[in-house]
Design a protein around this motif. Structure first.
Motif, PDB file in Angstrom:
ATOM      1  N   ASP A 178       0.831  -1.207   0.000  1.00 56.95           N
ATOM      2  CA  ASP A 178       0.000   0.000   0.000  1.00 56.95           C
ATOM      3  C   ASP A 178       0.868   1.261   0.000  1.00 56.95           C
ATOM      4  O   ASP A 178       0.692   2.153  -0.806  1.00 56.95           O
ATOM      5  CB  ASP A 178      -1.002  -0.019   1.170  1.00 56.95           C
ATOM      6  CG  ASP A 178      -0.338  -0.212   2.531  1.00 56.95           C
ATOM      7  OD1 ASP A 178       0.895  -0.417   2.576  1.00 56.95           O
ATOM      8  OD2 ASP A 178      -1.054  -0.157   3.547  1.00 56.95           O
ATOM      9  N   ASN A 179       1.857   1.311   0.900  1.00 56.20           N
ATOM     10  CA  ASN A 179       2.727   2.481   0.979  1.00 56.20           C
ATOM     11  C   ASN A 179       4.176   2.086   0.714  1.00 56.20           C
ATOM     12  O   ASN A 179       4.789   1.400   1.532  1.00 56.20           O
ATOM     13  CB  ASN A 179       2.638   3.117   2.374  1.00 56.20           C
ATOM     14  CG  ASN A 179       1.232   3.572   2.697  1.00 56.20           C
ATOM     15  OD1 ASN A 179       0.508   4.065   1.834  1.00 56.20           O
ATOM     16  ND2 ASN A 179       0.822   3.390   3.939  1.00 56.20           N
ATOM     17  N   GLU A 180       4.717   2.531  -0.407  1.00 55.64           N
ATOM     18  CA  GLU A 180       6.108   2.196  -0.709  1.00 55.64           C
ATOM     19  C   GLU A 180       7.063   3.101   0.060  1.00 55.64           C
ATOM     20  O   GLU A 180       6.707   4.209   0.443  1.00 55.64           O
ATOM     21  CB  GLU A 180       6.398   2.364  -2.209  1.00 55.64           C
ATOM     22  CG  GLU A 180       5.637   1.418  -3.094  1.00 55.64           C
ATOM     23  CD  GLU A 180       4.510   2.112  -3.842  1.00 55.64           C
ATOM     24  OE1 GLU A 180       4.510   3.358  -3.860  1.00 55.64           O
ATOM     25  OE2 GLU A 180       3.634   1.418  -4.391  1.00 55.64           O
ATOM     26  N   LEU A 181       8.261   2.614   0.214  1.00 53.35           N
ATOM     27  CA  LEU A 181       9.338   3.429   0.765  1.00 53.35           C
ATOM     28  C   LEU A 181       9.834   4.284  -0.397  1.00 53.35           C
ATOM     29  O   LEU A 181      10.276   3.756  -1.406  1.00 53.35           O
ATOM     30  CB  LEU A 181      10.435   2.487   1.269  1.00 53.35           C
ATOM     31  CG  LEU A 181      11.642   3.061   1.980  1.00 53.35           C
ATOM     32  CD1 LEU A 181      11.229   3.904   3.168  1.00 53.35           C
ATOM     33  CD2 LEU A 181      12.549   1.933   2.442  1.00 53.35           C
ATOM     34  N   VAL A 182       9.726   5.610  -0.267  1.00 53.73           N
ATOM     35  CA  VAL A 182      10.126   6.499  -1.366  1.00 53.73           C
ATOM     36  C   VAL A 182      11.503   7.076  -1.067  1.00 53.73           C
ATOM     37  O   VAL A 182      11.745   7.577   0.028  1.00 53.73           O
ATOM     38  CB  VAL A 182       9.094   7.639  -1.543  1.00 53.73           C
ATOM     39  CG1 VAL A 182       9.524   8.584  -2.643  1.00 53.73           C
ATOM     40  CG2 VAL A 182       7.720   7.064  -1.838  1.00 53.73           C
ATOM     41  N   LEU A 183      12.411   6.968  -2.045  1.00 54.83           N
ATOM     42  CA  LEU A 183      13.776   7.433  -1.814  1.00 54.83           C
ATOM     43  C   LEU A 183      14.347   8.085  -3.073  1.00 54.83           C
ATOM     44  O   LEU A 183      13.925   7.762  -4.187  1.00 54.83           O
ATOM     45  CB  LEU A 183      14.661   6.262  -1.380  1.00 54.83           C
ATOM     46  CG  LEU A 183      14.361   5.735   0.038  1.00 54.83           C
ATOM     47  CD1 LEU A 183      15.016   4.401   0.272  1.00 54.83           C
ATOM     48  CD2 LEU A 183      14.786   6.745   1.091  1.00 54.83           C
ATOM     49  N   PRO A 184      15.315   8.983  -2.886  1.00 50.15           N
ATOM     50  CA  PRO A 184      15.873   9.683  -4.052  1.00 50.15           C
ATOM     51  C   PRO A 184      16.939   8.852  -4.776  1.00 50.15           C
ATOM     52  O   PRO A 184      17.640   8.057  -4.142  1.00 50.15           O
ATOM     53  CB  PRO A 184      16.496  10.930  -3.439  1.00 50.15           C
ATOM     54  CG  PRO A 184      16.818  10.560  -2.035  1.00 50.15           C
ATOM     55  CD  PRO A 184      15.852   9.500  -1.615  1.00 50.15           C
ATOM     56  N   VAL A 185      17.048   9.070  -6.081  1.00 49.88           N
ATOM     57  CA  VAL A 185      18.022   8.345  -6.887  1.00 49.88           C
ATOM     58  C   VAL A 185      19.420   8.953  -6.672  1.00 49.88           C
ATOM     59  O   VAL A 185      19.545  10.134  -6.326  1.00 49.88           O
ATOM     60  CB  VAL A 185      17.600   8.403  -8.378  1.00 49.88           C
ATOM     61  CG1 VAL A 185      17.785   9.797  -8.957  1.00 49.88           C
ATOM     62  CG2 VAL A 185      18.342   7.368  -9.207  1.00 49.88           C
ATOM     63  N   ASN A 186      20.432   8.138  -6.832  1.00 48.51           N
ATOM     64  CA  ASN A 186      21.833   8.579  -6.722  1.00 48.51           C
ATOM     65  C   ASN A 186      22.190   9.241  -5.395  1.00 48.51           C
ATOM     66  O   ASN A 186      23.014  10.151  -5.350  1.00 48.51           O
ATOM     67  CB  ASN A 186      22.193   9.529  -7.868  1.00 48.51           C
ATOM     68  CG  ASN A 186      22.312   8.781  -9.177  1.00 48.51           C
ATOM     69  OD1 ASN A 186      22.784   7.636  -9.205  1.00 48.51           O
ATOM     70  ND2 ASN A 186      21.866   9.395 -10.248  1.00 48.51           N
ATOM     71  N   LYS A 187      21.514   8.819  -4.348  1.00 48.07           N
ATOM     72  CA  LYS A 187      21.832   9.351  -3.018  1.00 48.07           C
ATOM     73  C   LYS A 187      22.169   8.181  -2.114  1.00 48.07           C
ATOM     74  O   LYS A 187      21.608   7.088  -2.266  1.00 48.07           O
ATOM     75  CB  LYS A 187      20.618  10.094  -2.434  1.00 48.07           C
ATOM     76  CG  LYS A 187      20.239  11.330  -3.192  1.00 48.07           C
ATOM     77  CD  LYS A 187      21.144  12.484  -2.830  1.00 48.07           C
ATOM     78  CE  LYS A 187      20.863  13.699  -3.695  1.00 48.07           C
ATOM     79  NZ  LYS A 187      21.954  14.656  -3.690  1.00 48.07           N
ATOM     80  N   THR A 188      23.059   8.434  -1.170  1.00 45.92           N
ATOM     81  CA  THR A 188      23.421   7.380  -0.235  1.00 45.92           C
ATOM     82  C   THR A 188      22.360   7.303   0.857  1.00 45.92           C
ATOM     83  O   THR A 188      22.097   8.291   1.539  1.00 45.92           O
ATOM     84  CB  THR A 188      24.794   7.670   0.390  1.00 45.92           C
ATOM     85  OG1 THR A 188      25.729   7.789  -0.682  1.00 45.92           O
ATOM     86  CG2 THR A 188      25.222   6.547   1.317  1.00 45.92           C
TER      87      THR A 188
END
Ligand SMILES: [Cu+2]
Length: 297
Positions: A178-188
């Motif tokens: 239902d709720n994905e973990l959202v994260l930025p690309v090319n970031k540690t």
């Protein structure tokens, strides 16, 4: 250079002998790892292929030896068996040979293990993943007065339509949440992993990121990754944790930094709204979400 040559040669061999299994998604009879989305996973894939260059020749060599011995020393051809009990040359060879092989395996293996578990300094994002029977809870570090935190459950079939997740290719059964973990690309991204205090051991695993770490009650484990492309990535709890162990998937949506920031700001007060905007943007820009690894595009 040597790594590249190995990878190229291995790819060629795989194509020659296993053309049907060399794909970007799990398929019946697939024998390879998922394509890499992080530098660590690239190294893991390289190491797997590198290891095969030892395993395959050794296995074939032993097979040939067994066949030769079976034929040459069969009872009819060799009625009086040899009583040899020692041969120094052979003993030196079969001691030194394996030691050399192990050395060639151990050095890259330990280097990789170290890289996998050494957190880069100053991670860009820190999140905490807490496992409970049977869902994940994600918490974002220090994002204002009320840090963004939410539960992530397996997407139930009746909820597909209202969540806008009817496309089975993008939101596969038993993997979509239902709720994905959202994260930025090319970031540690630093991930702190634990399980609820009175719970059992789970494990946070994302195959295409090369991440798998136990979630232990009362203990905080740490891992990291740096996703190099946007998309929707799927993993699963990887420690048998009870009757619904198979129903607590992990979904990570890797997006551009702008979209990530926008999502995080909105999510603090309106989580469903934040997802709606994000999904609409993803669907609008590329027709379908760029789904990583697990499912057909
Ligand atoms: Cu679990």
């Amino acid at each position: 250079m040597i790594k590249k040559a190995f990878a190229a040669l291995t790819a060629l061999v795989c194509l020659l002998f296993a053309s049907g299994t060399f794909a970007d998604q799990p398929m019946p009879w697939q024998a390879t790892l998922q394509p890499a989305a992080t530098p660590i996973m690239r190294e893991i894939r390289w190491f797997e292929q590198y290891t095969l260059w030892f395993i395959v020749p050794i296995t074939l060599f032993v097979l040939v030896l067994i066949l030769v011995v079976c034929y040459k020393f069969r009872a009819s051809a060799n009625p009086v068996p040899s009583k040899t009990s020692h041969n120094t040359v052979i003993e030196v060879i079969w001691t030194v040979g394996p030691v050399l092989v192990l050395l060639f395996l151990a050095v890259p293996s330990f280097t990789l293990l170290t890289a996998q578990l050494t957190l880069p300094e100053n991670p860009d994002v820190t999140i905490k993943a807490t496992a409970t029977q049977w869902q994940w809870n994600y918490e974002y570090e220090g994002s204002g007065e009320a840090p963004v935190a939410f539960d992530s459950y397996l997407l139930k079939e009746p909820d597909r339509a209202s969540a806008g997740k009817t496309d089975l290719a993008v939101y596969p059964r038993l993997l979509a949440v239902d709720n994905e973990l959202v994260l930025p690309v090319n970031k540690t991204v630093r991930v702190l992993v634990t399980a609820a205090p009175t719970d059992v051991i789970h494990a946070f695993a994302m195959p295409s990121f090369g991440v798998k770490i136990d979630a232990v009650p009362g203990r905080l484990n740490e891992t990291w990754f740096r996703a190099e492309r946007e998309g929707l990535f799927y993993g699963q709890c990887s420690e048998l944790c009870g009757k619904d162990h198979a129903f607590m998937p992990i979904a990570i949506r890797v997006v551009s930094e702008d979209r990530y920031k926008q999502w995080l700001t909105t999510a603090a007060s309106d989580l469903p709204g934040a997802y709606k905007t994000l999904i609409a943007a993803a669907d609008g820009s590329a027709k379908t979400v760029d789904v990583a690894e697990n499912v057909a595009k």
